[in-house]
Design a protein around this motif. Structure first.
Motif, PDB file in Angstrom:
ATOM      1  N   LEU A  84     101.979  48.222 -19.714  1.00 26.24           N
ATOM      2  CA  LEU A  84     100.767  47.757 -19.039  1.00 26.24           C
ATOM      3  C   LEU A  84      99.940  48.931 -18.528  1.00 26.24           C
ATOM      4  O   LEU A  84      98.711  48.980 -18.726  1.00 26.24           O
ATOM      5  CB  LEU A  84     101.152  46.841 -17.877  1.00 26.24           C
ATOM      6  CG  LEU A  84     100.008  46.434 -16.938  1.00 26.24           C
ATOM      7  CD1 LEU A  84      98.963  45.616 -17.692  1.00 26.24           C
ATOM      8  CD2 LEU A  84     100.554  45.650 -15.747  1.00 26.24           C
ATOM      9  N   LEU A  85     100.602  49.894 -17.889  1.00 23.68           N
ATOM     10  CA  LEU A  85      99.882  51.074 -17.396  1.00 23.68           C
ATOM     11  C   LEU A  85      99.271  51.871 -18.542  1.00 23.68           C
ATOM     12  O   LEU A  85      98.153  52.397 -18.432  1.00 23.68           O
ATOM     13  CB  LEU A  85     100.847  51.953 -16.589  1.00 23.68           C
ATOM     14  CG  LEU A  85     101.394  51.323 -15.303  1.00 23.68           C
ATOM     15  CD1 LEU A  85     102.409  52.249 -14.641  1.00 23.68           C
ATOM     16  CD2 LEU A  85     100.262  50.996 -14.336  1.00 23.68           C
ATOM     17  N   LEU A  86     100.006  51.955 -19.676  1.00 25.71           N
ATOM     18  CA  LEU A  86      99.475  52.673 -20.839  1.00 25.71           C
ATOM     19  C   LEU A  86      98.224  51.994 -21.379  1.00 25.71           C
ATOM     20  O   LEU A  86      97.209  52.667 -21.650  1.00 25.71           O
ATOM     21  CB  LEU A  86     100.552  52.738 -21.935  1.00 25.71           C
ATOM     22  CG  LEU A  86     100.084  53.313 -23.278  1.00 25.71           C
ATOM     23  CD1 LEU A  86      99.715  54.782 -23.133  1.00 25.71           C
ATOM     24  CD2 LEU A  86     101.170  53.145 -24.341  1.00 25.71           C
ATOM     25  N   THR A  89     101.956  42.340 -20.767  1.00 25.97           N
ATOM     26  CA  THR A  89     100.983  42.856 -21.734  1.00 25.97           C
ATOM     27  C   THR A  89     100.019  41.798 -22.266  1.00 25.97           C
ATOM     28  O   THR A  89      99.232  42.094 -23.165  1.00 25.97           O
ATOM     29  CB  THR A  89     101.728  43.482 -22.933  1.00 25.97           C
ATOM     30  OG1 THR A  89     102.620  42.504 -23.500  1.00 25.97           O
ATOM     31  CG2 THR A  89     102.529  44.686 -22.489  1.00 25.97           C
ATOM     32  N   LEU A 115     106.079  47.099 -17.588  1.00 27.76           N
ATOM     33  CA  LEU A 115     105.190  47.759 -16.635  1.00 27.76           C
ATOM     34  C   LEU A 115     104.617  49.054 -17.205  1.00 27.76           C
ATOM     35  O   LEU A 115     103.416  49.345 -17.043  1.00 27.76           O
ATOM     36  CB  LEU A 115     105.959  48.046 -15.339  1.00 27.76           C
ATOM     37  CG  LEU A 115     105.173  48.718 -14.211  1.00 27.76           C
ATOM     38  CD1 LEU A 115     103.990  47.847 -13.800  1.00 27.76           C
ATOM     39  CD2 LEU A 115     106.072  48.986 -13.013  1.00 27.76           C
ATOM     40  N   SER A 116     105.454  49.837 -17.887  1.00 30.25           N
ATOM     41  CA  SER A 116     104.967  51.097 -18.467  1.00 30.25           C
ATOM     42  C   SER A 116     103.928  50.836 -19.561  1.00 30.25           C
ATOM     43  O   SER A 116     102.926  51.559 -19.661  1.00 30.25           O
ATOM     44  CB  SER A 116     106.144  51.894 -19.033  1.00 30.25           C
ATOM     45  OG  SER A 116     106.816  51.148 -20.034  1.00 30.25           O
ATOM     46  N   VAL A 135      96.147  50.000 -19.838  1.00 31.19           N
ATOM     47  CA  VAL A 135      95.045  50.125 -18.883  1.00 31.19           C
ATOM     48  C   VAL A 135      94.429  51.522 -18.962  1.00 31.19           C
ATOM     49  O   VAL A 135      93.197  51.687 -18.973  1.00 31.19           O
ATOM     50  CB  VAL A 135      95.541  49.826 -17.455  1.00 31.19           C
ATOM     51  CG1 VAL A 135      94.453  50.170 -16.431  1.00 31.19           C
ATOM     52  CG2 VAL A 135      95.941  48.359 -17.327  1.00 31.19           C
ATOM     53  N   ALA A 136      95.291  52.551 -19.035  1.00 32.95           N
ATOM     54  CA  ALA A 136      94.796  53.925 -19.127  1.00 32.95           C
ATOM     55  C   ALA A 136      94.022  54.147 -20.426  1.00 32.95           C
ATOM     56  O   ALA A 136      92.972  54.812 -20.443  1.00 32.95           O
ATOM     57  CB  ALA A 136      95.973  54.901 -19.036  1.00 32.95           C
TER      58      ALA A 136
END
Length: 279
Positions: free
Chosen positions: A118-120, A214, A115-116, A122-123
């Motif tokens: 994935l957020l990275l 990912t 999850l972390s 996307v950002a």
């Protein structure tokens, strides 16, 4: 003493049975002629031929092997560098923090890591425009992040148990630190690097959770394809695929074990010759 031996032997047999009976049953049913995986319909190898006609599985297997090879190689390079820094550079400011950051992926749940990341991604895509979507590249980067921790621990353990006198003797004779690293240190820790590479390769090939977070459309790894198929029921072609993977991994482990054993014997012979030459 006799009762203790019987107890230990019984425990050993039960332990091996618990570990390997499911694997042997999977291999046995991969030769099942029936379509239902759990109902024996006679011996047949047709599911192996059917497997190689399935383009989805073949593409997923090729993608998984490519990602595992690249991620294991990069993780071995970075993990070896981290292991050398932690073992040979003594105490430095931030060493405890660096050690914790290296070992954290070992205990981090896969869901949190996936999850972390994935957020990275996307950002980063929103900020820099890279990576453009998610696929093999993002999966490979994700696998490197947690695989290098395992490599670093293995290399660090090897370096901690290694006699530093050879490196010190080389530097006393005028060798520069980089030459000592190339000529002395890396050859001595090569078995640990190989073990780390194999572990990283296996972890990447086996990963499902982090790859699911990912990956993107058109980039399904082999575990993702198998999981999607198993949800609809276990079929004999999946058993055939698992049998092939087990065979390849077993052969790879045996070859690596033989290579590491020969390398260790050569190292011991070289040390004995050096010791006899000095005396």
């Amino acid at each position: 003493m006799r009762n203790r031996s019987i107890f230990l032997m019984t425990a050993l047999i039960l332990g091996f049975a618990f570990l390997y009976i499911p694997i042997f049953s999977l291999i046995f049913y991969s030769f099942n002629a029936a379509r239902l995986a759990t109902v024996w319909g006679g011996f047949s190898t047709k599911w192996y031929f059917e497997l190689f006609k399935n383009e989805q599985i073949i593409d997923a297997a090729i993608l998984s092997l490519q990602i595992a090879t690249v991620s294991a190689t990069v993780a071995t390079v970075f993990g070896t560098m981290a292991g050398i820094v932690l073992t040979r550079f003594g105490r430095f400011r931030g060493r405890t923090l660096f050690t914790g950051m290296i070992t954290a992926p070992l205990v981090m749940p896969d869901v949190i890591t996936g999850l972390s990341l994935l957020l990275l991604f996307v950002a980063m895509e929103l900020t820099f425009g890279w990576p453009s979507g998610r696929g093999a590249t993002t999966i490979g980067i994700a696998h490197i992040t947690f695989s290098m921790a395992y490599v670093a621990v293995i290399v660090q353990s090897r370096l901690a148990a290694m006699d530093e006198s050879l490196e010190e003797a080389a530097m006393d004779l005028g060798s520069r630190p980089f030459r000592v690293l190339i000529d002395i240190t890396l050859p001595l820790i090569a078995p640990a690097m190989l073990a780390g590479w194999l572990l990283a390769f296996t972890l990447s090939l086996d990963d499902l959770v982090i790859a699911s977070f990912t990956s993107g459309p058109g980039a399904s790894t082999l575990p993702m394809v198998i999981y999607s198929k198993v949800r609809l029921g276990v079929t004999p072609d999946i058993n055939a695929l698992a049998t092939i993977i087990i065979t390849v991994v077993t052969v790879g482990v045996i070859i690596a074990g033989i290579a590491m054993h020969r390398r260790e014997k050569q190292r011991l012979r070289d040390m004995q010759m050096a010791a006899s030459g000095n005396s």
